[in-house]
Design a protein around this motif. Structure first.
Motif, mmCIF file in Angstrom:
data_model
loop_
_atom_site.group_PDB
_atom_site.id
_atom_site.type_symbol
_atom_site.label_atom_id
_atom_site.label_comp_id
_atom_site.label_asym_id
_atom_site.label_seq_id
_atom_site.Cartn_x
_atom_site.Cartn_y
_atom_site.Cartn_z
ATOM 1 N N ASP A 105 50.303 29.926 36.360
ATOM 2 C CA ASP A 105 49.023 29.827 37.080
ATOM 3 C C ASP A 105 49.133 30.467 38.460
ATOM 4 O OD1 ASP A 105 47.922 28.286 34.951
ATOM 5 O OD2 ASP A 105 48.791 26.463 35.826
ATOM 6 N N VAL A 106 50.269 30.240 39.107
ATOM 7 C CA VAL A 106 50.504 30.818 40.434
ATOM 8 C C VAL A 106 50.524 32.342 40.340
ATOM 9 C CG1 VAL A 106 52.167 31.024 42.339
ATOM 10 C CG2 VAL A 106 51.748 28.793 41.295
ATOM 11 N N VAL A 107 51.249 32.858 39.370
ATOM 12 C CA VAL A 107 51.344 34.308 39.189
ATOM 13 C C VAL A 107 49.957 34.902 38.918
ATOM 14 C CG1 VAL A 107 52.272 36.133 37.694
ATOM 15 C CG2 VAL A 107 53.763 34.283 38.483
ATOM 16 N N ALA A 108 49.172 34.242 38.062
ATOM 17 C CA ALA A 108 47.816 34.728 37.759
ATOM 18 C C ALA A 108 46.937 34.716 39.011
ATOM 19 C CB ALA A 108 47.187 33.873 36.658
ATOM 20 N N ALA A 109 47.020 33.645 39.801
ATOM 21 C CA ALA A 109 46.236 33.552 41.037
ATOM 22 C C ALA A 109 46.664 34.620 42.031
ATOM 23 C CB ALA A 109 46.374 32.159 41.649
ATOM 24 N N LEU A 110 47.958 34.898 42.099
ATOM 25 C CA LEU A 110 48.454 35.931 43.010
ATOM 26 C C LEU A 110 47.963 37.314 42.600
ATOM 27 C CD1 LEU A 110 52.083 34.641 43.648
ATOM 28 C CD2 LEU A 110 50.223 34.763 45.317
ATOM 29 N N LYS A 111 47.880 37.555 41.305
ATOM 30 C CA LYS A 111 47.355 38.846 40.832
ATOM 31 C C LYS A 111 45.897 38.999 41.246
ATOM 32 C CE LYS A 111 50.430 39.713 36.964
ATOM 33 N NZ LYS A 111 50.573 39.814 35.520
ATOM 34 N N LYS A 112 45.121 37.942 41.081
ATOM 35 C CA LYS A 112 43.703 37.978 41.472
ATOM 36 C C LYS A 112 43.549 38.127 42.981
ATOM 37 C CE LYS A 112 41.605 35.308 37.753
ATOM 38 N NZ LYS A 112 40.912 34.055 37.412
ATOM 39 N N GLY A 113 44.449 37.483 43.717
ATOM 40 C CA GLY A 113 44.370 37.502 45.180
ATOM 41 C C GLY A 113 45.153 38.620 45.822
ATOM 42 N N LYS A 114 45.586 39.590 45.017
ATOM 43 C CA LYS A 114 46.360 40.734 45.515
ATOM 44 C C LYS A 114 47.624 40.303 46.263
ATOM 45 C CE LYS A 114 42.511 43.809 45.438
ATOM 46 N NZ LYS A 114 41.188 43.892 45.871
ATOM 47 N N GLY A 115 48.350 39.340 45.667
ATOM 48 C CA GLY A 115 49.638 38.927 46.215
ATOM 49 C C GLY A 115 49.580 37.763 47.185
ATOM 50 N N LYS A 116 48.393 37.163 47.338
ATOM 51 C CA LYS A 116 48.266 36.085 48.316
ATOM 52 C C LYS A 116 47.132 35.146 47.900
ATOM 53 C CE LYS A 116 47.836 35.924 53.351
ATOM 54 N NZ LYS A 116 47.548 36.757 54.521
ATOM 55 N N VAL A 117 47.364 33.838 48.006
ATOM 56 C CA VAL A 117 46.325 32.860 47.694
ATOM 57 C C VAL A 117 46.530 31.617 48.562
ATOM 58 C CG1 VAL A 117 47.566 31.789 45.763
ATOM 59 C CG2 VAL A 117 45.095 31.709 45.817
ATOM 60 N N GLU A 118 45.442 31.030 49.011
ATOM 61 C CA GLU A 118 45.519 29.796 49.788
ATOM 62 C C GLU A 118 45.217 28.619 48.883
ATOM 63 O OE1 GLU A 118 42.979 29.808 53.245
ATOM 64 O OE2 GLU A 118 44.491 30.829 54.429
ATOM 65 N N VAL A 119 45.961 27.538 49.084
ATOM 66 C CA VAL A 119 45.711 26.291 48.355
ATOM 67 C C VAL A 119 45.493 25.178 49.371
ATOM 68 C CG1 VAL A 119 46.986 26.948 46.277
ATOM 69 C CG2 VAL A 119 48.195 25.810 48.129
#
Length: 170
Positions: A105-119
């Motif tokens: 899930d983290v990897v998928a979110a990072l792909k969507k967020g171009k390498g970065k995501v806030e939680v």
């Protein structure tokens, strides 16, 4: 025939051991791992054990003993004092997010967020998850980084990802 009995016995033992493991909460998993003894001590001092044994699901970014050792001994000692329970609770809940966030899930979110995501953490503050140099990192609100060194340690009420540095809220 003996081989068949042996194979069936082995399979049955594996299935039951997997079921027993899956029944442990994330706190039980931490208690059963010597590398998390400081975390367990802190959870007890902050009165968070019962909360994290609840239904969840929770995703915990769990600092190892070595991660806690990076904190000045006096600072850590002060955090563990009863009069600092609220501050310690804020630090520990900064390591927890609601939901069951697996590594995939983290990897998928990072792909969507171009390498970065806030939680958003249970403390109500943001934690940035980012990919850098082929590794996954957490960046706290103070600009400090912690590498995720192991992932997907499952409990009955969530998942643990191991980190090498304690992250701190503002």
């Amino acid at each position: 025939m003996k081989k068949l009995v042996l194979v069936l016995t082995t399979i049955t033992a594996l299935v039951f051991s997997q079921m027993a493991t899956a029944q442990k909460t994330i706190v039980d998993v931490a208690v059963g791992n010597d590398n998390f003894s400081t975390l367990v001590t802190a959870l007890k001092a902050a009165d968070l054990v019962e909360a994290l044994q609840g239904d969840g699901p929770f995703t915990v970014f769990a600092p190892t003993n070595d991660a806690f050792a990076k904190i000045d001994k006096e600072t850590l000692g002060n955090l563990l004092k009863p009069e600092n329970k609220e501050t310690l609770s804020k630090v520990l809940t900064y390591h927890v997010i609601s939901g069951n966030l697996m590594a995939s899930d983290v990897v998928a979110a990072l792909k969507k967020g171009k390498g970065k995501v806030e939680v958003e953490t249970l403390s109500g503050e943001k934690l940035t998850v980012m990919q850098k140099d082929g590794k996954i990192w957490l960046k706290d609100q103070n600009g400090n980084y912690s590498e995720i060194t192991a992932t997907d340690i499952k409990g009955s009420n969530g998942v643990i990802h191991v980190i090498d540095t304690v992250v701190m809220p503002e």
